[in-house]
Scaffold this motif. Structure first.
Motif, PDB file in Angstrom:
ATOM      1  N   LYS A 293      -3.083  -0.954 -10.295  1.00  0.00           N
ATOM      2  CA  LYS A 293      -4.257  -0.346  -9.645  1.00  0.00           C
ATOM      3  C   LYS A 293      -4.789  -1.212  -8.505  1.00  0.00           C
ATOM      4  N   THR A 294      -4.670  -2.518  -8.663  1.00  0.00           N
ATOM      5  CA  THR A 294      -5.094  -3.412  -7.568  1.00  0.00           C
ATOM      6  C   THR A 294      -4.294  -3.080  -6.311  1.00  0.00           C
TER       7      THR A 294
ATOM      8  N   GLU B  83      -3.608  -2.875 -14.539  1.00  0.00           N
ATOM      9  CA  GLU B  83      -4.560  -3.516 -13.632  1.00  0.00           C
ATOM     10  C   GLU B  83      -3.864  -4.052 -12.383  1.00  0.00           C
TER      11      GLU B  83
END
Ligand code: PEP
Ligand code: MG
Length: 544
Positions: free
Chosen positions: A368-369, A365
């Motif tokens: 991907k941010t 996460e």
């Protein structure tokens, strides 16, 4: 000695007497003895004259600071023809029986106050512009002019504010620098000062006693010293001389290609850690950014930076580079770069531990941010993504898969992104040894020679006791570089160096002979390196 601080808009030093410039108080008569039609005709005539003056300023700026910066005077011409602006002036003339100059001055002030109150920084900066155009028309109508801004002697100009037109009209041969009480670092005045390479400070409180006093404007430290102590003056003169040397190097190299005497071209890019370094990149005329160490965004943050926060940072860098390549290295945290909120466990061998791509591929996460933020910024210029600390094909494929997921998500959400080139850092011996296979997966390699030396020689780069053993000229390191270039080229990848070794002038010729396509170095190393490249002749046998 007195010291006052402000905000610097250009790194640089100016030494000389201060000269305070005060704009004349314009005396405008409020009530007209003419009819509103006659006053409006007076206004239109003055406006025409103002447009001619602005066209002249545009030509002058075009000559001195280039098309992009001259555009402000085209904007001024458009502002002068803006319907809302004209209607406001006409309204005051018609309803108040006012003179054209009173109506123009009042409208200028009203519009300026409205712009100044806006959230958007760009619009706030327009406050000065609308005042500037109004003052120009008022001066034409009243036949009054402002006092001369400069006299015969070179000086550091001190003023409440300077408009773009005042700035462009200044005689550069007598302008050492300028200091203003107001203004913003994004205003056109600031942009012009940067382009004209004038050291300048804004947001400085001053008083009349400054006039005529000797001062040092220190743009590096955001301050001005009035009546400086001798020791400081000497040190600043030295620094100024060094700047001038750098400046003359720049003037000789600006816009010239980085080619050897026999015509071999190599790109010279800059390494940066955060957005404030971009000014230095431009100042040193780099062709692009070869390494944006994005982890500094995380290190300067108290918590995980959001997608939006990162996007704005990347966008600003990409926009400022205006189409030149920006290679953003994805998060390279761990080992010596620790941020508490990552909650990374203490390790026995942090340099060999949980770091960089290893964190990104397990804490998806977070990764991907960042990837989404970079992709979004790619809609605003030329962006490349580079993955650090790669040791296997699987890592590259997994990273690319996550990037693909991000693209699909953005597409679904209707959020724009551009084409991005994908590359990896070659900074482990494993990556060197499988460079042939890795080259099939990406478009470029950038050699991280700092880590490559550490891992090849088994020497902790952080340990000062080992400095004498840490030898980036070791034949093993140089052969790894050669092998990487050859493997990359065989599979259509371009290959650069972004580690410190790229700036090592003892190896520049060797790197050119190896066929490296790019060297990315700290901004201060760019110009000396470019000068050296242009003096090398590869057609001659290398010195042994
Ligand atoms: C390198 O390892 O050479 C490199 C450029 O990355 P960093 O110094 O940030 O590890
Ligand atoms: Mg590294």
């Amino acid at each position: 000695m007195q010291v006052s601080t402000g905000k610097s808009i250009l790194n640089g030093i100016a030494i000389g007497p201060l000269r305070i410039y005060k704009k004349a108080e314009t005396q405008t008569k409020q009530t007209s003895s003419l009819s509103p039609e006659e006053e409006w005709a007076r206004f239109e005539e003055a406006k025409e004259k103002a447009q001619e003056q602005l066209a002249g300023l545009y030509d002058k700026a075009l000559d001195e600071v280039g098309e992009d910066n001259a555009a402000i005077f085209e904007i001024h011409q458009m502002m002068l023809d803006d319907d809302d602006y004209l209607e406001a002036i006409k309204g005051i003339i018609d309803t108040q029986g006012a003179t054209a100059e009173y109506a123009t001055e009042t409208t200028g002030e009203n519009f300026s106050a409205a712009f100044a109150a806006m959230e958007d920084e760009y619009m706030r900066a327009r406050a000065t512009d609308v005042k500037d155009i109004s003052r120009r028309v008022v001066n034409i109508l009243t036949g009054q002019g402002d006092a001369a801004m400069q006299d015969d002697k070179p000086a550091i100009l001190v003023a409440d504010d300077l408009t773009p037109s005042e700035t462009v009209q200044l005689d550069k041969s007598k302008l050492l620098g300028f200091i203003t009480r107001y203004g913003s670092s994004n205003s056109h005045t600031a942009i012009l000062a940067r382009t004209m390479n004038i050291p300048a400070l804004i947001g400085v409180d001053f008083d009349d006693s400054w006039d005529g006093q000797l001062a040092v404007l220190d743009g590096y430290n955001h301050c001005v010293y009035i009546d400086p102590a001798q020791e400081l003056l000497t040190a600043m003169e030295e620094k100024r001389k060094a700047d001038l040397k750098q400046e003359s190097l720049l003037q000789g190299l600006k816009k010239k290609p980085n080619v050897t005497l026999d015509g071999r071209e190599i790109k010279v890019y800059a390494n940066i850690g955060n957005t404030s370094d971009v000014g230095l990149v431009l100042q040193n005329d780099a062709q692009g950014i070869g390494l944006f160490r994005s982890e500094f965004i995380y290190l300067e943050s108290e918590d995980f930076p959001t997608e939006e926060q990162q996007f704005l940072i990347y966008k600003r860098v990409v926009e400022t580079m205006a189409g030149k390549k920006v290679i953003i290295r994805t998060l390279d945290i761990g080992a010596d770069k620790q941020a508490g909120y990552f909650d990374l466990a203490k390790e026995e061998n942090p340099a060999l531990g949980y770091r960089a791509i290893r964190i990104c591929l397990t804490r998806k996460e977070i990764f991907k941010t960042q990837l989404r933020a970079i992709l979004r910024a790619s809609a605003f210029g030329t962006v490349s993504i580079m993955f650090p600390m790669i040791i296997s094909l699987r890592e590259v494929r997994d990273a690319k898969e996550l990037l693909e997921e991000c693209r699909a998500e953005l597409k679904k959400q209707g959020i724009a992104f551009g084409e991005v080139e994908i590359g990896i850092m070659i900074e482990t011996p494993a990556a060197v040894m499988i460079a042939e296979e890795l080259a099939e997966e990406v478009q470029f390699f950038s050699l991280g020679t700092n880590d490559l030396t550490q891992y090849t020689l088994a020497i902790d780069r952080q340990n000062p006791k080992l400095d004498n053993f840490y030898d980036p000229h070791h034949p093993a390191v140089l052969r790894m570089i050669r092998h990487t270039v050859e493997a990359g080229h065989r599979h259509g990848c371009w290959v650069g160096i972004c580690g410190e070794l790229g700036a090592d002038q003892k190896l520049t010729e060797t790197f050119l002979r190896m066929g490296l396509d790019e060297l990315s170095v700290s901004p201060a190393a760019i110009l000396p390196l470019r000068k050296l490249i242009r003096s090398i002749d590869l057609s001659k046998a290398p010195e042994t």
